[in-house]
Design a protein around this motif. Structure first.
Motif, PDB file in Angstrom:
ATOM      1  N   GLN A 168      -4.052  18.469  39.627  1.00 16.94           N
ATOM      2  CA  GLN A 168      -4.728  19.105  38.491  1.00 16.94           C
ATOM      3  C   GLN A 168      -4.814  18.156  37.305  1.00 16.94           C
TER       4      GLN A 168
ATOM      5  N   TYR B 175      -1.706  20.066  45.751  1.00 17.73           N
ATOM      6  CA  TYR B 175      -2.567  20.390  44.618  1.00 17.73           C
ATOM      7  C   TYR B 175      -2.507  19.270  43.581  1.00 17.73           C
TER       8      TYR B 175
ATOM      9  N   ARG C 291      -8.824  21.550  39.018  1.00 13.93           N
ATOM     10  CA  ARG C 291      -7.817  21.365  40.068  1.00 13.93           C
ATOM     11  C   ARG C 291      -8.489  21.268  41.438  1.00 13.93           C
TER      12      ARG C 291
END
Length: 258
Positions: free
Chosen positions: A236, A234, A163
């Motif tokens: 991932q 974020y 991530r």
């Protein structure tokens, strides 16, 4: 004779001007193909144009540029069909073999220069194998040979993940994964390990959602395209199942949210 020459010159001016404009439009058209969308086309209710005899993807993209509601096009290199979409959802898209998808940059970003917003950012990983650290996924080096020292690598585990924290909110228009392609693994090659991936994004770690999947082995370079943009901090990558996860670079292109 002079009139014929002038008429011919006028036609040339029109043609050159037309293709000048088409080429400049590349700045506002995403021309990278995402194989995840190959073999699909726009639903009828979301089709804003369906043109034939469009020789190449540049000309097809120009039609999208001229239609303000167009978010992307499907082009067929053999039949020369070009279909423009007002929106696109993979789950609703009809199957049509041979089509290739090219997504338009979101209109709000027209004229802005996209950048790799993941470069050098903070990363996290489920585990680390040897010295193949998580930060090597965003070091700017796309060399796909693990021995060259620019790939991250987890242990063999169930659902390994990697991530990146972009550090702020961004409108993301594409994510590109660079697979490991050296041959130091057992028979079959190292690239075959990177399969059954899911890409998740979120504005917080608690709000992560799956935005793309790759069933089976990914390409040596695989791009996820988001024609209308995804807002996230974020990003991932998760491999489903028991396996190692290794990639040599993850590029996240987008624009800051102002």
């Amino acid at each position: 004779m002079e009139a014929t020459t002038l008429a011919y010159a006028f036609v040339l001016v029109i043609i050159i001007g037309r293709f000048c404009c088409v080429l400049s439009a590349v700045e506002s058209i995403r021309l990278a193909r995402n194989k995840e969308f190959d073999g699909l086309t726009c639903p009828v209710s979301k089709t804003i144009f369906n043109a034939d005899r469009v020789d190449n993807k540049i000309q097809c993209a120009s039609l999208c540029t001229e239609a303000s509601s167009c978010v992307g096009v499907f082009h067929h290199s053999q039949t020369k069909d070009c279909v423009g979409c007002s929106s696109f959802d993979k789950d609703d898209a009809p199957v049509l073999e041979g089509k290739q998808f090219y997504a338009r940059r979101p209109q709000v970003f027209e004229g802005l220069e996209e950048t790799n917003v993941a470069l050098g950012k903070q990363t996290a990983i489920s585990s680390i194998s040897d010295s193949h650290d998580k930060a090597k996924g965003v070091d700017g080096n796309t060399n796909q040979d693990l021995k060259e020292g620019s790939c991250f690598h987890t242990d063999k585990e169930t659902d390994p993940w990697w991530r990146v924290d972009l550090g702020a909110m961004y409108h993301i228009v594409d994510v590109t994964l660079f697979n490991r392609i050296d041959s130091d693994c057992e028979i079959g090659g190292c690239n075959r390990r990177t399969r059954d991936l899911r890409l998740s994004m979120g504005t917080t770690l608690e709000s992560m959602n799956i935005v793309g999947t790759v069933p089976g082995q990914i390409d040596d370079i695989h791009t996820f395209l988001f024609p209308e943009g995804k807002q996230a901090r974020y990003v991932q990558v998760t491999l489903e199942g028991l396996e190692y996860l290794h990639l040599c670079e993850v590029q996240v292109f987008g624009f800051p949210t102002y």
